[in-house]
Scaffold this active site. Structure first.
Site, PDB file in Angstrom:
ATOM      1  CB  CYS A   2       1.498  20.255  -2.599  1.00 18.49           C
ATOM      2  SG  CYS A   2       1.026  19.720  -4.226  1.00 18.49           S
ATOM      3  NE  ARG A  27       2.778  17.882   3.305  1.00 15.35           N
ATOM      4  CZ  ARG A  27       1.940  17.424   4.210  1.00 15.35           C
ATOM      5  NH1 ARG A  27       2.377  16.983   5.352  1.00 15.35           N
ATOM      6  NH2 ARG A  27       0.647  17.414   3.974  1.00 15.35           N
ATOM      7  CD1 TRP A  73       3.602  13.706  -5.726  1.00 14.63           C
ATOM      8  CD2 TRP A  73       1.423  13.976  -6.133  1.00 14.63           C
ATOM      9  NE1 TRP A  73       3.099  12.494  -6.120  1.00 14.63           N
ATOM     10  CE2 TRP A  73       1.771  12.630  -6.381  1.00 14.63           C
ATOM     11  CE3 TRP A  73       0.105  14.373  -6.333  1.00 14.63           C
ATOM     12  CZ2 TRP A  73       0.851  11.684  -6.816  1.00 14.63           C
ATOM     13  CZ3 TRP A  73      -0.825  13.435  -6.763  1.00 14.63           C
ATOM     14  CH2 TRP A  73      -0.443  12.102  -7.005  1.00 14.63           C
ATOM     15  CG  ASN A  97      -0.403  22.139  -0.220  1.00  8.41           C
ATOM     16  OD1 ASN A  97       0.346  22.487  -1.114  1.00  8.41           O
ATOM     17  ND2 ASN A  97       0.016  21.815   0.994  1.00  8.41           N
ATOM     18  N   GLY A  98      -4.021  21.081  -2.763  1.00 13.62           N
ATOM     19  CA  GLY A  98      -5.403  20.640  -2.956  1.00 13.62           C
ATOM     20  C   GLY A  98      -5.787  20.723  -4.423  1.00 13.62           C
ATOM     21  CD  GLU A 480       2.885  -2.318   4.030  1.00 14.23           C
ATOM     22  OE1 GLU A 480       1.912  -2.089   3.300  1.00 14.23           O
ATOM     23  OE2 GLU A 480       3.716  -1.452   4.335  1.00 14.23           O
ATOM     24  CE  LYS A 484       6.221   0.432   2.504  1.00 18.08           C
ATOM     25  NZ  LYS A 484       4.993   0.551   3.153  1.00 18.08           N
ATOM     26  CD  GLU A 487       5.622   2.814  -0.854  1.00 14.15           C
ATOM     27  OE1 GLU A 487       5.047   3.853  -1.171  1.00 14.15           O
ATOM     28  OE2 GLU A 487       5.478   2.273   0.266  1.00 14.15           O
ATOM     29  CG  HIS A 503      -7.186 -21.435  -7.687  1.00 21.37           C
ATOM     30  ND1 HIS A 503      -7.960 -22.527  -7.987  1.00 21.37           N
ATOM     31  CD2 HIS A 503      -6.865 -21.551  -6.375  1.00 21.37           C
ATOM     32  CE1 HIS A 503      -8.115 -23.273  -6.895  1.00 21.37           C
ATOM     33  NE2 HIS A 503      -7.452 -22.704  -5.895  1.00 21.37           N
ATOM     34  CE  LYS A 602       4.796   9.501   5.432  1.00 21.57           C
ATOM     35  NZ  LYS A 602       4.988   8.034   5.364  1.00 21.57           N
TER      36      LYS A 602
HETATM   37  O1  M6R Z   1      -1.490   8.829   5.580  1.00 22.86           O
HETATM   38  P1  M6R Z   1      -2.202   7.552   5.259  1.00 22.86           P
HETATM   39  O2  M6R Z   1      -1.866   6.440   6.163  1.00 22.86           O
HETATM   40  O3  M6R Z   1      -3.698   7.749   5.133  1.00 22.86           O
HETATM   41  O4  M6R Z   1      -1.667   7.171   3.811  1.00 22.86           O
HETATM   42  C1  M6R Z   1      -2.191   6.067   3.128  1.00 22.86           C
HETATM   43  C2  M6R Z   1      -1.319   5.695   1.958  1.00 22.86           C
HETATM   44  O5  M6R Z   1      -1.236   6.752   1.052  1.00 22.86           O
HETATM   45  C3  M6R Z   1       0.101   5.295   2.397  1.00 22.86           C
HETATM   46  O6  M6R Z   1       0.076   4.250   3.314  1.00 22.86           O
HETATM   47  C4  M6R Z   1       0.937   4.877   1.172  1.00 22.86           C
HETATM   48  O7  M6R Z   1       0.436   3.698   0.633  1.00 22.86           O
HETATM   49  C5  M6R Z   1       2.409   4.708   1.559  1.00 22.86           C
HETATM   50  N1  M6R Z   1       3.237   5.345   0.593  1.00 22.86           N
HETATM   51  C6  M6R Z   1       2.836   3.307   1.635  1.00 22.86           C
HETATM   52  O8  M6R Z   1       4.167   3.175   2.000  1.00 22.86           O
END
Ligand code: M6R
Length: 607
Positions: A2, A27, A73, A97-98, A480, A484, A487, A503, A602
């Site tokens: 948000c 955001r 969001w 927000n929150g 990781e 990527k 997502e 396994h 984000k």
């Molecule tokens: O702002 P942060 O690094 O704490 O965020 C953590 C995760 O939300 C963030 O890394 C998320 O997994 C990303 N979308 C990954 O690309």
């Protein structure tokens, strides 16, 4: 998660809000809305979907000089016009927000008073609670204070009140909110990038304060409503840093910023070839007295922690546990007084990571934050901070933040090891030289793989599932790489330590199943090759991320991306670039929204 913007001044607020909301769209982008003061009171216009739709709806609206806006969001209630912010009544509108945790109790209280609710949101209850007290108190400040006595949860709220047509009220708890002056009026925003065209100065609101913005002033009231003086902070980066700069997407721009980001983060921390990090200051005790290290983070930052674990344990021989912040908090973690908790977060606002930090502090354990956003809540609350200097990261998929996080963890590991006498000064110098010169060069070289990564992505884009496998730190990196890909391309991916497939998971490998394998570790190359053969003989289509110059036996790979070579410790820094590029192009070829993938935000400021 948000975004909030508000403006009161001498110019039309609506174009300013739309421009700001577009900058904040990364955001949250389920829906958006604005509430603006006009000659008959306050009017709200809201729209499900992207800001462009809201902009369309606002065409033809009269000028307004005071307005608040929000990009959402969804947490409570699906994305829809009615659930979009602002929420309110004829007398008051808010953007939030929150999460209002006790919204059900507030709703019951207000229902008894005769209120009804049209949305499923928690925010509407907060708006109507403020309205209830405003109807009694007739003063926005008293109404806000009374409402806050009843509200529990996290919030950054901007409000406009009927009867105060040129004022915006702003307050926060556990979610950031800034107030900023400009030549023609005042702004509130949850993220400075939304207003950089108008101002570079801002005040970060503290919990308990209320900011009252008028066209010519920003008044900050303390908890007892006494006006207080606050110094302005100035943004250290410029607007170009928050714009695409000729790239098709923020993600690609940020991938390409990595050599510089790594240099910027490391160079000021290396003098005479050695890390200048002061472990005693950062950890609150000298290395000899340090117990275990707990790295706590979410998502990509968690994966950076896994790579950091390899580095610290390998070099300094200090035990490291890496925990998901959302689990750490509720598992009653074993923390001893000499331990160090390292929280890694790009945004510094992630609710789970913040909660973990607070838990560690409650337990009396020293905390160190590795954070990209200076002044963020995590940066402010941790006992010590190591800032990553990557500049603003706008794309939802984190790329450059990951690289600077692991770069800094490497440097931290080298310093720890030097202070623990587990490596010699000469070894430390060698590591530092490689980290500060060879690593950025290898990252730059990996960026030349763009075309190959794009054509490789094209070949695999029609698969519904991909496996990523690796060994050692490359197994952490596989996670990781898979994150990527998932997502932003919405392809289901599984990451595995290569030795673990047999396994159980190998049962999923059939004819043509894509397996992306990291063959970069010389010491485990034979084992990795055996694991690749295991999937190949079961029909897998293997794509190798292979260290340049590494001998590859015939018949084990269908496609190969050569990864610029570094010493084994630092290989993840060059491997990740190719993995990011493949994920990026996969998303592009599939026509996905690269920078704003569905359902994601984000900065995740809810637990
Ligand atoms: O702002 P942060 O690094 O704490 O965020 C953590 C995760 O939300 C963030 O890394 C998320 O997994 C990303 N979308 C990954 O690309």
């Amino acid at each position: 998660m948000c975004g909030i913007i508000g403006y009161t001044g001498r110019k039309n607020a609506l174009p300013r809000l739309i421009e700001g909301l577009k900058a904040l769209e990364y955001r949250g982008y389920d829906s958006a809305g604005v509430a603006f003061v006009h000659k008959n009171g306050i009017k709200a216009v809201k729209s499900k979907g992207r800001i462009a739709l809201l902009e369309e709806k606002l065409k033809g609206e009269q000028e307004s000089f005071c307005a608040i806006g929000h990009t959402r969001w969804a947490t409570h209630g699906e994305p829809s016009d009615v659930n979009s912010h602002p929420h309110g009544t004829d007398s008051v509108y808010i953007v939030h927000n929150g999460i209002i945790e006790n919204y059900a109790v507030i709703k019951e209280f207000l229902t008894e008073k005769g209120y009804s609710f049209e949305s499923e949101t928690d925010t509407e209850t907060a708006a109507k609670l403020i309205d209830w007290f405003y109807s009694k108190e007739k003063s926005p400040i008293s109404a806000i204070r009374k409402a806050l006595e009843m509200i529990s949860g996290s919030y950054a709220i901007g409000a406009v009140f009927e009867g105060y047509p040129d004022k915006i009220y702003a307050f926060r708890k556990d979610s950031p909110l800034l107030a900023a002056p400009s030549e023609d009026g005042g702004f509130i925003t949850s993220d400075i990038s939304a207003i950089l065209r108008h101002t570079r100065e801002f005040i970060r609101l503290e919990e308990g304060e209320i900011a009252v913005l008028s066209p010519d002033s920003i008044e900050i009231l303390s908890t007892d409503n006494t006006p207080i003086e606050r110094d302005f902070e100035t943004v250290s980066w410029d607007i170009e840093a928050a714009e695409k700069g000729g790239y098709d997407h923020f993600m690609l721009k940020e991938i390409f910023e990595q050599p510089d980001a790594v240099k910027k983060t490391l160079s000021p921390r290396v003098t005479d070839g050695l890390p200048t990090l002061d472990i005693t200051k950062l950890a609150g005790r000298c290395v000899g007295e340090l117990g275990a290290i707990h790295i706590v983070a979410c998502g990509t930052a968690y994966h950076a922690g896994l790579i950091g674990q390899y580095a610290i344990e390998k070099l300094a021989r200090i035990p490291v546990k890496v925990e998901l912040a959302s689990e750490f908090r509720y598992k009653n973690p074993i923390l001893r007084k000499n331990d160090l908790v390292i929280i890694i977060s790009q945004s510094g606002e992630t609710a789970d990571s913040l909660a973990a930090l607070r838990l560690a502090k409650e337990r009396g354990v020293r905390t160190l934050a590795v954070v990209n956003v200076a002044g963020s809540t995590i940066a402010q609350e941790a006992d010590s901070v190591l800032l990553t200097w990557a500049g603003p990261e706008i794309a939802v998929a984190s790329t450059k933040a990951f690289s600077v996080q692991i770069a800094l963890l490497y440097l931290f590991a080298i310093r720890l090891a030097l202070d623990s006498d587990t490596i010699s000064e000469e070894e430390a110098r060698q590591y530092c030289t490689e980290l500060t010169t060879d690593v950025p060069a290898a990252i730059s070289k990996a960026l030349d793989l763009t075309d190959l990564c794009s054509s490789t992505a094209q070949k695999y884009k029609d698969n519904s599932s991909i496996f990523f496998i690796g060994r050692g730190a490359s197994s952490a990196l596989a996670h990781e790489a898979a994150l990527k890909m998932k997502e932003i391309s919405y392809i289901h991916c599984e990451a595995y330590a290569a030795g673990e497939l047999k396994h159980g998971t190998i049962s999923l490998i059939t004819d043509g199943t894509p397996v992306f394998a990291f063959l970069t570790n010389r010491s485990t190359a034979d084992k990795m090759i055996s694991n690749i053969r295991e999937v190949k003989t079961r029909g897998a289509r293997v794509m190798l991320f292979c260290r340049e110059g590494m001998p590859i036996p015939d018949g084990i790979a269908d496609d190969i991306i050569p990864i610029p070579s570094l010493s084994q410790l630092f290989m993840p820094m060059s491997e990740i670039i190719a993995a990011q590029l493949v994920a990026y192009y996969m998303s592009c070829h599939l026509g996905c929204d690269v920078d704003k993938p569905r359902n994601l935000a984000k900065s995740v400021t809810v637990e």
